[in-house]
Design a protein around this motif. Structure first.
Motif, mmCIF file in Angstrom:
data_model
loop_
_atom_site.group_PDB
_atom_site.id
_atom_site.type_symbol
_atom_site.label_atom_id
_atom_site.label_comp_id
_atom_site.label_asym_id
_atom_site.label_seq_id
_atom_site.Cartn_x
_atom_site.Cartn_y
_atom_site.Cartn_z
ATOM 1 N N THR A 149 2.664 1.206 5.092
ATOM 2 C CA THR A 149 3.512 2.327 5.517
ATOM 3 C C THR A 149 3.067 3.672 4.974
ATOM 4 O O THR A 149 3.459 4.717 5.516
ATOM 5 N N GLY A 150 2.299 3.683 3.877
ATOM 6 C CA GLY A 150 1.906 4.934 3.230
ATOM 7 C C GLY A 150 2.870 5.395 2.165
ATOM 8 O O GLY A 150 2.599 6.386 1.463
ATOM 9 N N ALA A 151 4.004 4.709 1.993
ATOM 10 C CA ALA A 151 4.980 5.104 0.965
ATOM 11 C C ALA A 151 4.387 4.902 -0.420
ATOM 12 O O ALA A 151 3.562 4.004 -0.643
ATOM 13 N N GLU A 152 4.796 5.751 -1.378
ATOM 14 C CA GLU A 152 4.313 5.639 -2.748
ATOM 15 C C GLU A 152 5.477 5.633 -3.727
ATOM 16 O O GLU A 152 6.555 6.176 -3.444
ATOM 17 N N THR A 153 5.258 5.006 -4.885
ATOM 18 C CA THR A 153 6.235 5.030 -5.962
ATOM 19 C C THR A 153 5.517 4.805 -7.281
ATOM 20 O O THR A 153 4.341 4.423 -7.304
#
Length: 579
Positions: A228-232
């Protein structure tokens, strides 16, 4: 040392790695502090996660691609001590590996790890038989091995009865001995699921793209969901780098100076149909550089391996025409009916992470492993061999102790069976009853038991009459196995299923292309794909296979790598190199 295996504290009992668990894992990575974050979903990383979780630590494991997508799905698929290491006088390594082989066969993974016999052809009269027999006597007795038969000496006539495919002038006699084998990708995935069962957060397609620091110590990692490309950011007391051939790359990304360097050695194997080599046993052959194995593999033989330096794309090592010609030349030197390129059903290439500096020849580099605390809060482990993953994992967690609050309990993974091991032997005895219950042939049930052990019930619970049918173009597998791979084993892409959850990509001459659509459609029902996504998955897989086939006719590494690297990556948000 604790004497009992721990109970699961996971919110995923049974170690299920499905869509719901994946979403929950992302939320936990962002919200919870961890004692240990493991980078790398190969056998060592999965082993570290299991070791740490069963010591009572809060553990997360992240893998940029798929579980076992690197070296751990591309080995010779043996649990073995390594006969050639005896000649190199590495007695401690051999003893340790043979002890691990025994544990796998008896307690930890009897459903996945099985005995396999090899014939060692003798070529020289006089000295060779007693010399080899002495080595095999050590091999049979070191490490407490009791689960496989000892060596058996054969005349030339006896050896030829065991392996009729051999040329009569290729040997003067032989010695049969036993080792063990496993589907490496399935074993690695099962270790990961067992870690999840005991509380570890396990998440593939989750790439480390940076490190966080507090003063001079590493305090966690920044991760990206490459779907998804989400980062954390994931917080941890200690980060353990278990990335194999990527070890140096990750250490540079952390801003820490490494304590050792890793060299990548390429090993290529070919797969041929069982009827191309008439034999009741595998073979081990001496070569000028190392040894060559002919390994029984279901209805096939795996023949390999090569051992050459690789300095190109670490994610997609490419086999060349030269590699394949070398393997054919070596095995054909002893076969009465030579193998040809037309006999080859599958080819795969993997990279061994060898510790650099001991020798200029990769075949002579030590298979010992090294563990180092490269910075406060950061431990790295590299080297070693698949068979000793459990020992390596324990050493890595021990090395992390200085950065962990409180007292670290001893490792207990020698007492922790993998998921599917408990009850396996009883189910083997009940195979006919199970077959009758589900309307399957008993050989199908035995196939399932040797892949899932006592988890077979969970697999068959998913079955509809349609899913109990074989895959059309790969009838060794049932469609329910495809559904289960997506529902419980963390498979996110057609590639994951065809190359690792099953071994269709190397067991069939079509390399999985002919069943990619059927597999994608079954996965779509589990993962909620629309028609566009189904077409994307099929096209991506077909392009990957085409690139691999093209690379395998190229004359050298550079040409093969250029072709293979041109195939699209199904994980769209991967960044390379790690930065």
């Amino acid at each position: 040392m604790a004497s009992r295996t721990p109970h699961s504290t996971s919110d995923s009992p049974g170690g299920v790695l499905g869509p719901a668990e994946r979403d929950r894992a992302w939320r936990r990575l962002a919200a919870e502090p961890f004692d240990v974050v493991v980078i790398g979903g190969g056998i060592v990383g999965c082993g570290v996660a299991l070791d740490a979780a069963t010591r009572g630590l809060r553990v997360a494991l992240v893998e940029a691609r798929d579980l076992a997508s690197g070296t751990s799905s591309r080995s010779s698929k043996l649990f073995h001590g390594g006969l050639r290491y005896l000649e190199q006088l590495e007695f401690g390594l051999v003893r340790e590996a043979l002890r691990e082989r025994e544990l796998m066969l008896t307690r930890i993974a009897p459903h996945l790890v099985k005995p396999v016999s090899f014939l060692y052809p003798l070529r020289h009269r006089g000295w060779e038989r007693p010399y080899t027999a002495a080595g095999l006597f050590l091999y049979d007795t070191m490490g407490g091995a009791r689960s496989v038969p000892g060596q058996k000496h054969l005349t030339r006539a006896g050896a030829l009865r065991m392996v009729p495919a051999l040329r009569r002038d290729a040997l003067i006699g032989g010695i049969r001995y036993y080792d063990a084998q496993a589907d490496d990708a399935r074993h690695t995935m099962t270790v990961a699921r067992t870690a999840a069962h005991y509380g570890a957060v396990v998440r593939a397609s989750t790439q480390v793209v940076g490190f966080t620091r507090e003063a001079d110590r590493v305090s966690g990692v920044r991760v990206r969901d490459v779907e998804t490309g989400a980062e954390t950011v994931v917080r941890a007391d200690v980060v353990v780098n278990c990335t194999g051939v990527w070890t140096d790359e990750l250490q540079r990304a952390s801003g820490s100076r490494g304590r050792f360097r890793v060299r990548a050695s390429k090993g290529v194997h070919i797969v041929v149909a069982r009827d191309r080599i008439v034999a009741e046993s595998g073979l081990i052959l001496r070569t000028a550089k190392s040894v060559l194995f002919v390994i029984p593999w279901r209805n096939h033989w795996i023949v390999g391996t090569t051992d050459t330096d690789w300095n190109l794309d670490l994610a997609h090592p490419a086999a060349t025409r030269q590699d394949i010609d070398y393997i054919l030349a070596q095995v054909n030197s002893v076969l009465a009916t030579p193998l040809t390129h037309d006999d080859i059903e599958g080819v795969y290439a993997g990279l061994r992470p060898l510790l650099a500096g001991e020798s200029e020849e990769t075949s002579k580099l030590s298979r010992e492993h090294a563990v180092a605390r490269v910075a406060p809060g950061l431990v790295a482990i590299a080297g070693g061999k698949y068979t000793t993953y459990r020992v390596m994992a324990a050493d890595a967690v021990d090395a992390a102790a200085v950065d962990l609050p409180g007292r670290l309990r001893p490792s207990i993974t020698d007492q922790v069976p993998l998921l599917g091991a408990d009850g396996y032997h009883a189910l083997v005895n009940q195979a006919d009853l199970l077959a009758a219950r589900y309307g399957l042939h008993p050989y199908r049930v035995r196939h399932l038991l040797d892949r899932y052990g006592s988890l077979v019930h969970a697999v068959l619970e998913l079955a509809t009459p349609e899913l109990l049918k074989p895959v059309d173009a790969a009838p060794d597998y049932l469609l329910v196995e495809i559904a289960y791979a997506a529902a419980a084993e963390g498979a996110l892409h057609v590639e994951d299923v065809l190359t690792r959850r099953t071994r269709i990509s190397m067991e069939y001459a079509h390399r999985g292309v002919d069943c990619a659509r059927q597999v994608a459609e079954v996965m779509a029902g589990v993962l909620g794909w629309d028609e566009d996504r189904v077409e994307f998955e099929i096209a991506n897989y077909v392009a990957r296979v085409a690139a691999e086939r093209d690379s395998q006719i190229k004359p050298d590494d550079a040409a093969a790598d250029a072709v293979r690297a041109g195939a699209p990556d199904v994980r769209e948000f991967l960044v390379s190199p790690v930065s």
